[in-house]
Design an enzyme around this catalytic site. Structure first.
Site, PDB file in Angstrom:
ATOM      1  N   PRO A  99       0.796  -1.230   0.000  1.00 30.33           N
ATOM      2  CA  PRO A  99       0.000   0.000   0.000  1.00 30.33           C
ATOM      3  C   PRO A  99       0.831   1.285   0.000  1.00 30.33           C
ATOM      4  O   PRO A  99       1.852   1.367   0.690  1.00 30.33           O
ATOM      5  CB  PRO A  99      -0.792  -0.083   1.309  1.00 30.33           C
ATOM      6  CG  PRO A  99      -0.857  -1.527   1.623  1.00 30.33           C
ATOM      7  CD  PRO A  99       0.383  -2.151   1.055  1.00 30.33           C
ATOM      8  N   ASN A 100       0.360   2.232  -0.767  1.00 35.78           N
ATOM      9  CA  ASN A 100       0.899   3.600  -0.862  1.00 35.78           C
ATOM     10  C   ASN A 100       2.230   3.706  -1.590  1.00 35.78           C
ATOM     11  O   ASN A 100       2.694   4.814  -1.877  1.00 35.78           O
ATOM     12  CB  ASN A 100       1.012   4.251   0.534  1.00 35.78           C
ATOM     13  CG  ASN A 100      -0.341   4.360   1.205  1.00 35.78           C
ATOM     14  OD1 ASN A 100      -1.273   4.899   0.618  1.00 35.78           O
ATOM     15  ND2 ASN A 100      -0.477   3.828   2.413  1.00 35.78           N
ATOM     16  N   ARG A 106       5.034  11.100  -2.282  1.00 36.89           N
ATOM     17  CA  ARG A 106       4.742  11.157  -0.839  1.00 36.89           C
ATOM     18  C   ARG A 106       6.045  11.226  -0.042  1.00 36.89           C
ATOM     19  O   ARG A 106       6.998  10.501  -0.331  1.00 36.89           O
ATOM     20  CB  ARG A 106       3.890   9.982  -0.393  1.00 36.89           C
ATOM     21  CG  ARG A 106       4.622   8.701  -0.173  1.00 36.89           C
ATOM     22  CD  ARG A 106       3.837   7.765   0.758  1.00 36.89           C
ATOM     23  NE  ARG A 106       4.455   6.480   0.737  1.00 36.89           N
ATOM     24  CZ  ARG A 106       4.320   5.567   1.685  1.00 36.89           C
ATOM     25  NH1 ARG A 106       3.566   5.801   2.741  1.00 36.89           N
ATOM     26  NH2 ARG A 106       4.925   4.428   1.599  1.00 36.89           N
ATOM     27  N   TYR A 122      11.203   8.937   1.517  1.00 34.81           N
ATOM     28  CA  TYR A 122      11.204   7.840   0.530  1.00 34.81           C
ATOM     29  C   TYR A 122      11.935   8.175  -0.766  1.00 34.81           C
ATOM     30  O   TYR A 122      12.047   7.319  -1.643  1.00 34.81           O
ATOM     31  CB  TYR A 122       9.757   7.430   0.220  1.00 34.81           C
ATOM     32  CG  TYR A 122       9.024   6.921   1.444  1.00 34.81           C
ATOM     33  CD1 TYR A 122       9.465   5.780   2.110  1.00 34.81           C
ATOM     34  CD2 TYR A 122       7.909   7.586   1.947  1.00 34.81           C
ATOM     35  CE1 TYR A 122       8.804   5.309   3.243  1.00 34.81           C
ATOM     36  CE2 TYR A 122       7.245   7.127   3.080  1.00 34.81           C
ATOM     37  CZ  TYR A 122       7.697   5.990   3.718  1.00 34.81           C
ATOM     38  OH  TYR A 122       7.045   5.522   4.837  1.00 34.81           O
ATOM     39  N   ASN A 150       8.112  -5.517  -0.419  1.00 33.95           N
ATOM     40  CA  ASN A 150       8.010  -4.358   0.458  1.00 33.95           C
ATOM     41  C   ASN A 150       6.531  -4.246   0.804  1.00 33.95           C
ATOM     42  O   ASN A 150       5.748  -3.713   0.016  1.00 33.95           O
ATOM     43  CB  ASN A 150       8.500  -3.087  -0.247  1.00 33.95           C
ATOM     44  CG  ASN A 150       8.395  -1.876   0.660  1.00 33.95           C
ATOM     45  OD1 ASN A 150       7.764  -1.925   1.721  1.00 33.95           O
ATOM     46  ND2 ASN A 150       9.000  -0.781   0.256  1.00 33.95           N
ATOM     47  N   ALA A 190       2.967  -0.470   4.998  1.00 36.02           N
ATOM     48  CA  ALA A 190       2.505  -0.494   6.388  1.00 36.02           C
ATOM     49  C   ALA A 190       2.016  -1.872   6.817  1.00 36.02           C
ATOM     50  O   ALA A 190       1.961  -2.177   8.016  1.00 36.02           O
ATOM     51  CB  ALA A 190       1.405   0.548   6.582  1.00 36.02           C
ATOM     52  N   HIS A 236       3.860  -4.197   9.373  1.00 35.08           N
ATOM     53  CA  HIS A 236       3.773  -4.112  10.823  1.00 35.08           C
ATOM     54  C   HIS A 236       2.536  -4.809  11.389  1.00 35.08           C
ATOM     55  O   HIS A 236       2.388  -4.902  12.595  1.00 35.08           O
ATOM     56  CB  HIS A 236       3.798  -2.629  11.239  1.00 35.08           C
ATOM     57  CG  HIS A 236       4.824  -1.835  10.480  1.00 35.08           C
ATOM     58  ND1 HIS A 236       6.171  -2.092  10.586  1.00 35.08           N
ATOM     59  CD2 HIS A 236       4.711  -0.839   9.556  1.00 35.08           C
ATOM     60  CE1 HIS A 236       6.833  -1.272   9.776  1.00 35.08           C
ATOM     61  NE2 HIS A 236       5.970  -0.500   9.140  1.00 35.08           N
ATOM     62  N   GLU A 257      12.753  -9.153   2.410  1.00 29.14           N
ATOM     63  CA  GLU A 257      11.936  -7.960   2.716  1.00 29.14           C
ATOM     64  C   GLU A 257      12.755  -6.707   2.409  1.00 29.14           C
ATOM     65  O   GLU A 257      13.924  -6.629   2.794  1.00 29.14           O
ATOM     66  CB  GLU A 257      11.573  -8.014   4.209  1.00 29.14           C
ATOM     67  CG  GLU A 257      10.679  -6.895   4.695  1.00 29.14           C
ATOM     68  CD  GLU A 257      10.369  -7.050   6.192  1.00 29.14           C
ATOM     69  OE1 GLU A 257      10.416  -8.185   6.733  1.00 29.14           O
ATOM     70  OE2 GLU A 257      10.088  -6.017   6.817  1.00 29.14           O
ATOM     71  N   HIS A 293      12.701  -2.333   2.417  1.00 34.51           N
ATOM     72  CA  HIS A 293      12.069  -1.054   2.737  1.00 34.51           C
ATOM     73  C   HIS A 293      12.907   0.067   2.165  1.00 34.51           C
ATOM     74  O   HIS A 293      14.141   0.046   2.294  1.00 34.51           O
ATOM     75  CB  HIS A 293      11.912  -0.869   4.253  1.00 34.51           C
ATOM     76  CG  HIS A 293      10.992  -1.889   4.846  1.00 34.51           C
ATOM     77  ND1 HIS A 293       9.624  -1.810   4.687  1.00 34.51           N
ATOM     78  CD2 HIS A 293      11.241  -3.029   5.517  1.00 34.51           C
ATOM     79  CE1 HIS A 293       9.067  -2.866   5.268  1.00 34.51           C
ATOM     80  NE2 HIS A 293      10.031  -3.625   5.771  1.00 34.51           N
ATOM     81  N   SER A 298      12.937   3.187   3.171  1.00 31.39           N
ATOM     82  CA  SER A 298      13.487   3.982   4.276  1.00 31.39           C
ATOM     83  C   SER A 298      14.119   3.043   5.313  1.00 31.39           C
ATOM     84  O   SER A 298      13.850   1.834   5.317  1.00 31.39           O
ATOM     85  CB  SER A 298      12.369   4.793   4.936  1.00 31.39           C
ATOM     86  OG  SER A 298      11.431   3.926   5.566  1.00 31.39           O
ATOM     87  N   ARG A 313      13.182   5.142  12.500  1.00 29.63           N
ATOM     88  CA  ARG A 313      11.959   5.944  12.464  1.00 29.63           C
ATOM     89  C   ARG A 313      11.099   5.675  13.712  1.00 29.63           C
ATOM     90  O   ARG A 313      11.638   5.348  14.758  1.00 29.63           O
ATOM     91  CB  ARG A 313      11.208   5.654  11.158  1.00 29.63           C
ATOM     92  CG  ARG A 313      12.060   6.008   9.921  1.00 29.63           C
ATOM     93  CD  ARG A 313      11.331   5.740   8.629  1.00 29.63           C
ATOM     94  NE  ARG A 313      10.108   6.548   8.551  1.00 29.63           N
ATOM     95  CZ  ARG A 313       9.109   6.290   7.697  1.00 29.63           C
ATOM     96  NH1 ARG A 313       9.204   5.259   6.877  1.00 29.63           N
ATOM     97  NH2 ARG A 313       8.041   7.052   7.680  1.00 29.63           N
TER      98      ARG A 313
HETATM   99  C1  DQA Z   1       8.018   1.366   3.991  1.00 31.38           C
HETATM  100  C2  DQA Z   1       8.078   1.559   5.504  1.00 31.38           C
HETATM  101  C3  DQA Z   1       6.701   1.371   6.143  1.00 31.38           C
HETATM  102  O1  DQA Z   1       6.771   1.585   7.535  1.00 31.38           O
HETATM  103  C4  DQA Z   1       5.714   2.343   5.545  1.00 31.38           C
HETATM  104  O2  DQA Z   1       4.426   2.112   6.081  1.00 31.38           O
HETATM  105  C5  DQA Z   1       5.698   2.321   4.059  1.00 31.38           C
HETATM  106  C6  DQA Z   1       6.971   2.241   3.348  1.00 31.38           C
HETATM  107  C7  DQA Z   1       9.377   1.652   3.311  1.00 31.38           C
HETATM  108  O3  DQA Z   1       9.548   1.218   2.171  1.00 31.38           O
HETATM  109  O4  DQA Z   1      10.210   2.347   3.874  1.00 31.38           O
HETATM  110  O5  DQA Z   1       4.645   2.455   3.435  1.00 31.38           O
HETATM  111  O6  DQA Z   1       7.700  -0.008   3.730  1.00 31.38           O
END
Ligand code: DQA
Length: 150
Positions: A13-14, A21, A26, A77, A80, A83, A101, A103, A105, A110
């Site tokens: 997501p996102n 964003r 990111y 990836n 969110a 978590h 996995e 990420h 960031s 964080r």
């Molecule tokens: C993320 C880190 C997650 O905590 C966050 O919710 C994301 C992006 C990352 O790629 O750094 O959506 O997965």
């Protein structure tokens, strides 16, 4: 049979808004550009990459299941869902192939809630904080797992 290592790459997501964003977190590179780079590098490394982004947990789970016979490994990836999603974790366990996995960031630098991944215990490892390059590193790591050179 092809000698290419078949890798399913999933963005949760996102992540479709990457580049737009929170660019300070990111980066400014769009997901389209990250995916283009992955698809450019994959054949050079010896990989056949399939990529999907979805904002929906069920679509990610369906895609994991549908690719279980095709993929030699999965790079994910989960955004969110990292978590919270026991359902994605269970799907990853069910397919019985190596998982890495990624990420964008450095989640460990964080908020506290981002430091805990329900996915991490069922992966070979995590690559965090390297932006889009993390996916290239993950492909290299997946190849190395398969060929066990180092
Ligand atoms: C993320 C880190 C997650 O905590 C966050 O919710 C994301 C992006 C990352 O790629 O750094 O959506 O997965």
């Amino acid at each position: 049979m092809s000698d290419l290592t078949k890798i399913l790459i999933l963005h949760g997501p996102n992540l479709n808004l990457t580049g737009f964003r929170e660019p300070e977190v990111y980066g400014k590179t769009t997901l389209e550009d990250i995916d283009a780079k992955i698809l450019e590098e994959a054949p050079k490394l010896g990989c056949d990459a399939r990529i999907l982004q979805s904002n929906h947990e069920g679509v990610l789970i369906d895609t994991i299941q549908e690719n279980r016979r095709w993929a030699d490994g999965i790079i994910i990836n989960p955004g969110a869902l990292t978590h919270t999603s026991i359902a994605i974790r269970d799907a990853l366990v069910a397919v019985r192939i190596p998982i890495i996995e990624v990420h964008l960031s450095n989640v460990h630098a964080r908020e506290e809630f981002r430091r805990h991944s329900v996915i991490a215990p069922v992966t070979v490892g995590q690559i965090v904080g390297m932006g889009g390059y993390g996916y290239i590193l993950a492909m290299m790591a997946m190849l190395n797992l398969r060929k066990a050179t180092l």
